[in-house]
Design an enzyme around this catalytic site. Structure first.
Site, PDB file in Angstrom:
ATOM      1  N   GLY A 159      26.578 -23.622 -47.979  1.00  0.00           N
ATOM      2  CA  GLY A 159      26.374 -23.155 -49.343  1.00  0.00           C
ATOM      3  C   GLY A 159      26.697 -24.220 -50.376  1.00  0.00           C
TER       4      GLY A 159
ATOM      5  N   CYS B 170      38.637 -20.567 -51.241  1.00  0.00           N
ATOM      6  CA  CYS B 170      38.684 -21.973 -51.656  1.00  0.00           C
ATOM      7  C   CYS B 170      39.750 -22.213 -52.713  1.00  0.00           C
ATOM      8  CB  CYS B 170      37.351 -22.425 -52.211  1.00  0.00           C
ATOM      9  SG  CYS B 170      36.051 -21.320 -51.842  1.00  0.00           S
TER      10      CYS B 170
ATOM     11  N   SER C 134      24.334 -19.488 -46.776  1.00  0.00           N
ATOM     12  CA  SER C 134      25.320 -20.138 -45.908  1.00  0.00           C
ATOM     13  C   SER C 134      25.479 -19.336 -44.610  1.00  0.00           C
ATOM     14  CB  SER C 134      26.656 -20.194 -46.654  1.00  0.00           C
ATOM     15  OG  SER C 134      27.684 -20.600 -45.791  1.00  0.00           O
TER      16      SER C 134
HETATM   17  C1  LIG Z   1      29.319 -17.477 -53.787  1.00  0.00           C
HETATM   18  C2  LIG Z   1      29.579 -18.664 -52.902  1.00  0.00           C
HETATM   19  N1  LIG Z   1      28.843 -19.770 -53.048  1.00  0.00           N
HETATM   20  C3  LIG Z   1      29.022 -20.848 -52.267  1.00  0.00           C
HETATM   21  C4  LIG Z   1      29.989 -20.875 -51.283  1.00  0.00           C
HETATM   22  C5  LIG Z   1      30.159 -22.112 -50.448  1.00  0.00           C
HETATM   23  O1  LIG Z   1      29.584 -21.931 -49.174  1.00  0.00           O
HETATM   24  P1  LIG Z   1      30.037 -22.864 -47.952  1.00  0.00           P
HETATM   25  O2  LIG Z   1      31.389 -22.407 -47.522  1.00  0.00           O
HETATM   26  O3  LIG Z   1      28.977 -22.635 -46.899  1.00  0.00           O
HETATM   27  O4  LIG Z   1      30.016 -24.255 -48.437  1.00  0.00           O
HETATM   28  C6  LIG Z   1      30.809 -19.741 -51.113  1.00  0.00           C
HETATM   29  C7  LIG Z   1      31.908 -19.754 -50.115  1.00  0.00           C
HETATM   30  O5  LIG Z   1      32.941 -19.176 -50.321  1.00  0.00           O
HETATM   31  C8  LIG Z   1      30.581 -18.598 -51.931  1.00  0.00           C
HETATM   32  O6  LIG Z   1      31.316 -17.490 -51.788  1.00  0.00           O
END
Ligand SMILES: Cc1ncc(COP(=O)(O)O)c(C=O)c1O
Length: 384
Positions: free
Chosen positions: A70, A326, A199
């Site tokens: 993602g 995160c 993702s």
């Molecule tokens: C809304 C959203 N966008 C992007 C991401 C990032 O995805 P990835 O973990 O595959 O990099 C996340 C992950 O928590 C997410 O919740």
């Protein structure tokens, strides 16, 4: 009992997905670019996986580009459009509640001289369509708005947002669909979205794989240069085990969507009703219970610190989150809960429960009972 209620952080990989991935590593491990039969077999598998992703999204398979997840899809969408469109303007639009993989790219672009509008949201997390309409100007080259918020589950009105883009408008519409695809219905055939990120690990696929949908005709430049894989948009030898895993996860989601959405909604309602009836001074954050995404429930337990409650629940085998995974290691207040206007006490006491179809009613009932005990204990402890 172990009860995993942190599925917005990541999900358990489905057995069928694992089996396909093992085969891609042990049997059909060829490089799709190789000229011999092993390469040809890998190329066929790559195409089939692309088709499986396209079927779930409702697009053509040549509009699907594999990435590392993602974060990369969001970076590629935004930077890729900015690189190709910078002669047309320098204005971008996004919201205050995006994931850091959008917000931090925007911040970086501001440092590089771009002008970014960060839209406010109301106390349920919805963007204001009038504010958005007013923000669009003739220098706008991209708007990037998420489909489902990862902390509170708000489903943004993508249909109406897409309609704000007129035929003559030269800007593009990117959607971060990471928390949405497979859990709410997004059919790209019926909605005017130009780019959409997904993702693997949020939908029972593996980590480190994702995809970006890019509508045919969209002017986008790569951010990585190399061997020209993925029609020159994303160079690098394809992550075949990941790609096969994502394809299989998408195939499963497509075939089981209706049943799963219903199951998730029922589990979420059960958890919410249980909390409301058993635990006083608990407050729902985000959209009304029936309006939000089926898998996300965010609740503030007043008089309790979310972080302390998280660890108290962990002792009994229950896994939840205080905000997005995160940001949870950084001691900062959630930008999403701030943006919906919550005060410090509500933000401090917030817990995000995120469900998957692997959860059961028994698990939910157990979680409610333990939550009640822990919240009562922590409140009594605090009062002493
Ligand atoms: C809304 C959203 N966008 C992007 C991401 C990032 O995805 P990835 O973990 O595959 O990099 C996340 C992950 O928590 C997410 O919740």
């Amino acid at each position: 009992m172990e009860v995993y209620l942190d599925n917005s952080a990541t999900t358990k990989v489905r057995r069928e997905v694992v089996e396909k991935m093992v085969e891609a590593m042990e049997v059909e491990y060829g490089n799709p670019s190789s000229a011999h039969r092993k390469g040809y077999n890998a190329e066929k598998i790559l195409s089939k996986s692309r088709e499986d992703v396209a079927k779930l999204l409702g697009c053509e398979s040549h509009e699907v580009f594999f990435t590392s997840g993602g974060t990369e899809s969001n970076n590629l969408a935004i930077r890729g459009i900015v690189h190709s469109m910078k002669r047309n303007g320098n204005h971008l639009i996004t919201t205050k509640i995006e994931h850091p993989s959008v917000l931090n790219v925007m911040k970086q672009l501001e440092e590089e001289g771009f002008d970014v509008t960060y839209l406010d949201v109301d106390n349920h997390g919805y963007v204001d369509l009038d504010e958005l309409k007013n923000a669009i100007n003739d220098r706008t080259i991209l708007m990037s708005i998420m489909a489902v918020n990862n902390e509170i589950g708000t489903i943004e009105p993508l249909d109406e947002i897409a309609k704000l883009k007129q035929r003559k408008d030269k800007f593009y519409f990117h959607v971060d669909g990471v928390q949405a695809v497979g859990r709410i219905n997004i059919d790209l055939k019926n909605i005017n979205i130009d780019l959409l990120s997904i993702s693997g690990h949020k939908m029972h696929g593996p980590k480190g794989i994702g995809a970006l949908y890019v509508k045919k005709g969209t002017k986008i430049k790569p951010i990585l240069y190399g061997g020209g894989q993925e029609a020159n948009l994303r160079s690098g030898t394809e992550n075949m085990p990941g790609i096969v895993g994502l394809g299989e996860a998408c195939r499963f989601m497509k075939d089981n969507f209706i049943e799963y959405e219903g199951k998730l909604r029922a589990l979420k309602k059960r958890l919410y009703d249980g909390i409301k009836s058993e635990i006083p001074d608990s407050h729902l954050n985000g959209p009304d219970i029936d309006d939000g995404a089926p898998q996300i429930l965010n609740i503030s337990f007043l008089g309790v610190r979310g972080e302390v409650l998280l660890h108290a629940l962990e002792e009994e085998g229950i896994y939840v989150s205080t905000g997005s995974a995160c940001s949870s290691h950084k001691n900062t207040e959630s930008h999403v809960l701030k943006a919906i206007g919550l005060n410090h006490e509500y933000i401090e006491g917030a817990i995000r429960f995120s469900l998957s179809v692997f959860n059961t009613e028994e698990e939910i009932d157990y979680a409610i009972q333990i939550l009640k005990e822990k919240v009562n204990f922590l409140r009594r402890y605090k009062r002493r």
